[in-house]
Scaffold this active site. Structure first.
Site, PDB file in Angstrom:
ATOM      1  N   ASP A   1       5.564  26.355  86.276  1.00  0.00           N
ATOM      2  CA  ASP A   1       5.394  26.859  84.965  1.00  0.00           C
ATOM      3  C   ASP A   1       4.065  27.695  84.887  1.00  0.00           C
ATOM      4  OD1 ASP A   1       7.487  25.531  84.215  1.00  0.00           O
ATOM      5  OD2 ASP A   1       6.767  24.447  82.464  1.00  0.00           O
TER       6      ASP A   1
ATOM      7  N   GLY B   1      11.649  30.576  66.148  1.00  0.00           N
ATOM      8  CA  GLY B   1      11.834  30.889  67.648  1.00  0.00           C
ATOM      9  C   GLY B   1      13.307  30.555  68.038  1.00  0.00           C
TER      10      GLY B   1
ATOM     11  N   GLY C   1      14.734  30.609  70.644  1.00  0.00           N
ATOM     12  CA  GLY C   1      14.837  30.408  72.072  1.00  0.00           C
ATOM     13  C   GLY C   1      15.454  28.892  72.747  1.00  0.00           C
ATOM     14  N   VAL C   2      15.255  28.790  73.999  1.00  0.00           N
ATOM     15  CA  VAL C   2      15.977  27.722  74.303  1.00  0.00           C
ATOM     16  C   VAL C   2      15.830  26.549  73.915  1.00  0.00           C
ATOM     17  CG1 VAL C   2      16.502  26.169  76.304  1.00  0.00           C
ATOM     18  CG2 VAL C   2      16.418  28.856  76.569  1.00  0.00           C
TER      19      VAL C   2
ATOM     20  N   LYS D   1      17.674  16.108  75.550  1.00  0.00           N
ATOM     21  CA  LYS D   1      19.005  15.807  75.748  1.00  0.00           C
ATOM     22  C   LYS D   1      19.461  14.593  75.321  1.00  0.00           C
ATOM     23  CE  LYS D   1      19.118  19.548  77.912  1.00  0.00           C
ATOM     24  NZ  LYS D   1      17.704  19.885  77.582  1.00  0.00           N
TER      25      LYS D   1
ATOM     26  N   LEU E   1      16.528  26.616  69.704  1.00  0.00           N
ATOM     27  CA  LEU E   1      18.138  26.458  69.584  1.00  0.00           C
ATOM     28  C   LEU E   1      18.721  25.154  69.669  1.00  0.00           C
ATOM     29  CD1 LEU E   1      20.527  27.917  68.514  1.00  0.00           C
ATOM     30  CD2 LEU E   1      20.967  28.661  71.048  1.00  0.00           C
TER      31      LEU E   1
ATOM     32  N   HIS F   1      45.524  23.301  86.699  1.00  0.00           N
ATOM     33  CA  HIS F   1      46.020  23.616  85.294  1.00  0.00           C
ATOM     34  C   HIS F   1      46.245  22.347  84.493  1.00  0.00           C
ATOM     35  CE1 HIS F   1      47.951  25.461  82.020  1.00  0.00           C
ATOM     36  NE2 HIS F   1      48.938  24.941  82.193  1.00  0.00           N
TER      37      HIS F   1
END
Length: 482
Positions: A310, A179, A181-182, A52, A185, A447
């Site tokens: 895991d 790959g 994947g998470v 992150k 990407l 809104h």
């Protein structure tokens, strides 16, 4: 060699192991925590937090580069200092790891054993060659390791997994990502936005864990329009060529060869079980070397052995590892009174841009559960015309929500879109409370906010559930573009 007799032995000092230790301690004082590697969780060291940090840097660069769409022209192109980017990533990463280590140091030293454990029998462990532990029950929380496909050994130091990337002192010129994947990407897009030439290769048309064909197709088109992405690539060979990696693949019926500084392998993770000598336990192991694990109690067969985090490959996410550690540790502590643990509604987020999220039951799970009986319905909304999304120029995305026919209960959702991490939480909380779509629609919606898009999708779902009429073409109580 010393011998220790204890009630509970926990193998692994990560998120699951630390929580298993604390949960078991509520029932008995005789609990040992065994760790062979460095203290600090996968999340803090090489997972959630450093990734992150890299993504945040990429977002800062991207915002600068796209501000002209708002009428704000940068006076000059941004200069991305790779050394400073990576220095901040490592510095803040080390800070997060430090918090975990401080927590570990609060554990009494006599409860902490350094070394790698292996089973002698069901409840006897050998830690390296220095300590024999006789435990009444064992919790395995040994974590996971990045999976590396065979045949890539010749790449040497040109081959990377995410663990390696965060040790970089500077950004390279180019990276091939194997790959989407998470991990692939998130890191691939971040590197691209930081000026690294990225090409991402996948197979079988998969993108992260998305199973809804419409959401997945939308997501593939979005990311493929930003950087080279082939989710069903035909890679013919990957070889080392001097100090670079040569990737030969098929594109538009032609063979293409590209060279990159590194190959980042992001093809998933495998449980750290191979070195535990589980065959000495008598547990039945599958082809992957995994024992059968009860998903509710996390007990292996009827033995005093539990697997959390895991290590069991069920839900490899931080908050799930914490939950599983608590369940396994509680059951190990209260053994033989084993109980089913309470699980939270599934939620998963990919911190790409647009973000991807899945909550509750996936499209594929519902198809398998209900088959062709039309027992669930789908509502959807596009974020391309959604008011707040257009205001922020974040109007890319698609949300699909699933509800049960008859009961009207919200079952799940898959999405790509702006602030999906926040929308996913609202939907997951609703699913955990077993709210019907009608009950959720009674909640307040301000809104203009992106959450109005969720309301639009839920209204569409209620119509598909034959509960409410179709939405008006121009909904006056929503305001423009809701």
């Amino acid at each position: 060699m010393r011998e220790i007799i204890t009630d509970v032995a926990v193998i692994g000092g990560g998120s699951a192991g630390l929580n298993a230790y604390r949960a078991a301690k509520k029932h008995t004082d005789r609990v040992l925590l065994i760790e062979g590697g460095p203290w600090g969780t996968t999340c803090a060291r090489v997972g959630c937090m450093p990734s992150k940090l890299l993504i945040a840097a990429a977002e800062a660069a991207h915002h600068y580069q796209t501000s002209a769409a708002f009428g704000i022209d940068p006076v000059s192109p941004p200069t991305i200092d790779g050394k400073r980017v990576m220095e901040r990533v490592r510095r803040e990463r080390d800070r997060f790891v430090g918090f975990v280590i401080e927590s570990v140091e609060e554990i009494p030293s006599e409860d902490r054993i350094r070394g790698y454990a292996r089973f002698i029998d069901n409840t006897t462990l050998m830690v390296d060659d220095h300590t024999r532990i006789v435990a009444s029950r064992v919790v395995i929380a040994s974590g996971s390791t990045p999976a590396i496909p065979p045949g890539l050994e010749g790449l040497g130091d040109r081959l990377l997994v995410n663990d390696d990337l965060f040790e970089w002192e500077d950004l390279p010129e180019s990276v091939a990502v194997l790959g989407p994947g998470v991990i692939g990407l998130e890191l691939g897009q971040a590197l691209h936005r930081l000026g690294v030439r990225v090409h991402m290769f996948g197979r079988d048309g998969a993108l992260t864990a998305l199973t809804d064909p419409k959401v997945k197709a939308y997501a593939i088109n979005q990311f493929a329009s930003e950087f080279p992405l082939q989710v069903d690539s035909e890679v013919e060979s990957i070889d080392r060529d001097g100090e670079r990696v040569s990737v030969r693949y098929r594109k538009e019926q032609k063979t293409v060869t590209e060279h990159f500084d590194y190959l980042l392998v992001a093809t998933g993770r495998v449980p750290n079980l191979q070195s535990l000598d589980l065959h000495n336990t008598g547990l039945a192991l599958d082809a992957r070397g995994l024992p059968q694990v009860d998903p509710y109690s996390l007990q292996c067969e009827n033995q005093p052995i539990f697997i959390a985090g895991d290590s069991n490959s069920q839900r490899p996410l931080l908050h799930e590892a914490i939950d599983e550690g608590n369940i396994a540790g509680d059951n190990a502590g209260r053994w033989p009174d084993v109980r089913a643990g309470e699980r939270r509604a599934p939620i998963a987020v990919v911190f790409s841009d647009p973000q991807i999220a899945m909550v509750g039951q996936s499209y594929a799970q519902l198809q398998a559960r209900y088959g062709s009986c039309n027992c669930f319905a789908i509502g959807e909304v596009s974020f391309e015309g959604q008011g707040r999304s257009r205001v922020m120029l974040k109007n890319r995305g698609l949300l699909r929500v699933y509800g049960e026919q008859g009961s009207g209960i919200l079952l799940g959702a898959e999405m790509i879109g702006p602030q999906a991490e926040h929308l996913a939480h609202l939907l997951a909380w609703s699913i955990q409370q077993r709210l019907t779509v009608s009950e959720i629609l009674k909640m307040p919606f301000y809104h203009p906010v992106i959450e109005e898009g969720v309301r639009t999708a839920l209204r569409d779902l209620n119509h598909q559930l034959h509960i409410d009429p179709a939405m008006l073409a121009h909904c006056l109580d929503c305001g423009p573009g809701a």
